[in-house]
Design a protein around this motif. Sequence first.
Motif, PDB file in Angstrom:
ATOM      1  N   VAL A  34      25.928  63.544  -9.288  1.00 37.39           N
ATOM      2  CA  VAL A  34      26.436  64.895  -9.491  1.00 37.39           C
ATOM      3  C   VAL A  34      26.457  65.660  -8.158  1.00 37.39           C
ATOM      4  N   PHE A  35      25.695  65.157  -7.187  1.00 41.19           N
ATOM      5  CA  PHE A  35      25.663  65.822  -5.880  1.00 41.19           C
ATOM      6  C   PHE A  35      26.783  65.356  -4.954  1.00 41.19           C
ATOM      7  N   ILE A  62      30.347  73.643 -16.308  1.00 39.00           N
ATOM      8  CA  ILE A  62      29.732  72.527 -17.021  1.00 39.00           C
ATOM      9  C   ILE A  62      29.971  72.715 -18.508  1.00 39.00           C
ATOM     10  N   VAL A  90      17.525  69.774  -9.180  1.00 33.95           N
ATOM     11  CA  VAL A  90      18.256  70.157 -10.393  1.00 33.95           C
ATOM     12  C   VAL A  90      18.589  71.643 -10.349  1.00 33.95           C
ATOM     13  N   LEU A 122      16.544  56.113 -19.795  1.00 33.54           N
ATOM     14  CA  LEU A 122      17.031  56.142 -18.419  1.00 33.54           C
ATOM     15  C   LEU A 122      15.889  55.680 -17.513  1.00 33.54           C
ATOM     16  N   LYS A 123      16.257  54.923 -16.490  1.00 29.33           N
ATOM     17  CA  LYS A 123      15.234  54.417 -15.582  1.00 29.33           C
ATOM     18  C   LYS A 123      15.587  54.755 -14.139  1.00 29.33           C
ATOM     19  N   ASN A 144      16.776  61.940  -5.700  1.00 26.94           N
ATOM     20  CA  ASN A 144      18.188  62.262  -5.907  1.00 26.94           C
ATOM     21  C   ASN A 144      18.682  61.710  -7.234  1.00 26.94           C
ATOM     22  N   GLU A 145      18.352  60.454  -7.473  1.00 31.74           N
ATOM     23  CA  GLU A 145      18.806  59.811  -8.702  1.00 31.74           C
ATOM     24  C   GLU A 145      18.071  60.400  -9.914  1.00 31.74           C
ATOM     25  N   ALA A 154      17.085  63.494 -10.221  1.00 26.34           N
ATOM     26  CA  ALA A 154      17.752  64.764 -10.495  1.00 26.34           C
ATOM     27  C   ALA A 154      19.129  64.519 -11.118  1.00 26.34           C
ATOM     28  N   ASN A 155      19.825  63.534 -10.585  1.00 24.54           N
ATOM     29  CA  ASN A 155      21.154  63.192 -11.109  1.00 24.54           C
ATOM     30  C   ASN A 155      21.072  62.887 -12.599  1.00 24.54           C
ATOM     31  N   LYS A 156      20.058  62.131 -12.985  1.00 24.59           N
ATOM     32  CA  LYS A 156      19.935  61.729 -14.386  1.00 24.59           C
ATOM     33  C   LYS A 156      19.445  62.866 -15.267  1.00 24.59           C
ATOM     34  N   ILE A 174      20.094  66.015 -14.764  1.00 28.05           N
ATOM     35  CA  ILE A 174      21.264  66.883 -14.944  1.00 28.05           C
ATOM     36  C   ILE A 174      22.217  66.291 -15.972  1.00 28.05           C
ATOM     37  N   ALA A 175      22.432  64.976 -15.880  1.00 28.93           N
ATOM     38  CA  ALA A 175      23.365  64.334 -16.807  1.00 28.93           C
ATOM     39  C   ALA A 175      22.931  64.545 -18.257  1.00 28.93           C
ATOM     40  N   LYS A 211      23.587  68.097 -19.184  1.00 28.99           N
ATOM     41  CA  LYS A 211      24.997  68.472 -19.103  1.00 28.99           C
ATOM     42  C   LYS A 211      25.865  67.800 -20.160  1.00 28.99           C
TER      43      LYS A 211
END
Lengths: 409, 446
Positions: free
Chosen positions: A21-22, A403, B293, B387-388, B395-396, B398-400, B402-403, B406
């Motif tokens: 997402v970044f 979003i 996040v 999720l792992k 970074n990953e 936070a990415n997960k 957020i997903a 979202k």
Amino acid sequence: MASICFYFQVHQPFRLRHYTVFDQTHDYFDEFKNSSICRKVARKCYLPTNRLLLDLIKKHDGKFKISFSITGVLLEQLEKYAPEVLSTFDALAQTGCVEFIGETYYHSLSFLYSKNEFKEQILKHSQMIEKYFGQIPQVFRNTELIYNNELAKTISEMGRFKGVITEGADHILGHRSPNFLYQPPGCGDLKLLLKNYSLSDDIAFRFSNKAWNEYPLMAEKFANWVNKVNGTGYVVNLFMDYETFGEHQWEETGIFDFMRQLPEEVLKHPDNNFMTPTQVAETYEASDVVDVPHVISWADTERDLSAWLGNAMQSNALHDLYKLEKNIKESRDVDILNDWRKMQTSDHFYYMCTKYFADGDVHKYFNPYDSPYDSYINFMNALGNLKHRCKGEVPKKTVHSQIETALKV
Amino acid sequence: MLGWEFPPFISGGLGTACYGLTKAMSKQGINVTFVLPKSVVGQNGSHVKMLSPADVSKTGTSTRAVTDFETLKIATEMERVKILKIASPLTPYQTPQEYKHIQENKHNIDEIIREKRLLLDETWSFDASNLEVSTDYSGDMFKEIHRYAAAAARLALNEQFDVIHAHDWMTYPAGMAVSALTGKPLVVHVHATEFDRSGEHVNQAIYDIERKGMHAADKIIAVSYLTRNIIISRYAVSGDKVEVVYNGVEKNGDAVNPVKQVGIKSDEKIVLFLGRITMQKGPEYFLAAAKKVLEVMENVKFVMAGNGDMMHRIISMAAEMGIGSNVLFTGFLRGEDVRRVYELADLYVMPSVSEPFGIAPLEALNNDVPVLISKQSGVAEVLTHVLKVDFWDINEMANKIIAVLKYPPLQMTLKEHGNFEVRKLRWEDAAQKCEKVYNEVLVGTV
């Protein structure tokens, strides 16, 4: 008479790179992975199998015939990563014994979401095939052999095709055999070629299975099975992934030797021959109408769409993707259009399948992701960026309200 | 069975695991005598009624083993589990009857106890310089372990059993003593190793106890392959001695809880950290991901439920990072409070640096909360619908996070499949595997 009709599906998707997402760049696809997989498959499958088939065609003096359906996304990758493969396909095309089948350029599920996009991709594919191989496809197969009455109607209305290829699913055939030609309801002369999944899977899936009671499968034995069709049908449609040769079934399994022997064994019977799909459609009459009101596909035992549309993530990703069509096309930006279309390739949604995930079967084998959830997250992140691009916005930090709109299905 | 904690007196997963395992064993017809060492505060659990030491009138004069331990009343669900609690310190003298008993066994209990003391003292002499090395554990804890070992050894003479099953290092000396005294086979159950608790800064005394226990054991049960690998590589134990038995999870009112509707809640999203706030659990990685996040999303609260030695550091860290108002600390939660916090949570995150198993994510899934776990956890071996992420990959992570916040379909699919998957992890299976291990060690002794 028993005519063997070989059709090989030749396809590789543009896999997405790891996109969080970044990320804010516009390169969604994994150059490194795609090029290395493309080269690996070229080395293990495309090059040796093309060479073998070319030899066989020459050896049998035009009596051995085959057909390919090569996707546009693979042709693009071959051009970039393994151009030598293209020239061997061209050599095959020059023999006159090889037919190229039509499909959607992007190996997409567009038929289910946008008829316009669907037709545009068929035309684009047709042009690509003509450019490379000097042929205009006359028989159509849809992605994953997805089919119903409506698809036949759409294809018939396009006026370009003599036949459509799909799965010989038991529940549409009932007691009927896939070894005849059929017709969809109300589509004029359009013929239906149905896959003999039993004989096809004997080669594609069971060939190297030592637990199978027919193991090891020899060309002679297979030819005998084909001979039995004489008198009970007139065509044996053997449809499979081209990667069966050398990739799904490794060279060590003897798959190449099997193929090397097969034409000779089949042609020993005077009533047998090889035909391409167009020849089949022109030679034989349809024996019945097959009514397919509900969508079928080749996949799994269910022969339905659940491998691509079986869970909420898949349906959300597909809906969000096709919802963009208008914006994408209004942007009149070729890069945006191409990226959007590459994201339509069915593989992206197959990776999100949770059906057999825990059991670790065939779904996992073809999956570049650790889990269906990772693939969904990755896809949605890339799609989010694409969405901003076609609105002409540079995606700053993702704003919460945006979003929210992204979430509305 | 020798244990250190049992519900409701728990500080972590060990007690939960002992409870689930013994309950399932009871159902399978295995008689379990569970020996608890500590004097614990009286409170009623759900299945087991426990008596606090104050409720029991001690005879004082009698030194017979029976009165050294309290027999606790057991509910019908655990009718085959007998819980004994060692309530008093070891008494130096034996009664004649007991002495006779010991003679019959051709062992001298005092000798054994002395040996045990020596064994402990070898690695842990109670002098000041050594005490300083380990600030986490007071010297008293080692005394207690020692006392427990001695008392358990005496207790063993009055109990009928076939196998000794010791849970984690604190009970290994007791297990070894009982085994030496009775000749019964010893199984040690490794829920965590010193490397999980302390990273590379291991407490040598604890490591030595662990190592001795593992080497003395006839079989070792590890809670995951991750742990099995540590046992083999760090404790020099041969692989064929170590079996993996995954933990299970108790079903709690899964069908009663209606699945939460996604999206109809208030606009605030809640990401949950539930566990001890200590190095092993990776709280600082959780904070770092939270910061990332919050750079992209507003209206997200990060709830840290638990206590621990790093709590104050983490609180000030959150403040320094400027995300103090988005990170909430609840302290240690139990029972109904845990349930409530799960109800509020959109995602449970377990960023553990090293987690031998990790029962908490199973409980989150059981409560319909999707789960993000570190790949450095044993539970990652058994869960697929989660999720792992590598614990260090902020970074990953936070990415997960957020997903999940979202994309409602992601949350929905994780919940649906995760809840289903977690039901397949049953204590009954764990109990069966333990029984298999018992049978193996019993064959060895016959």
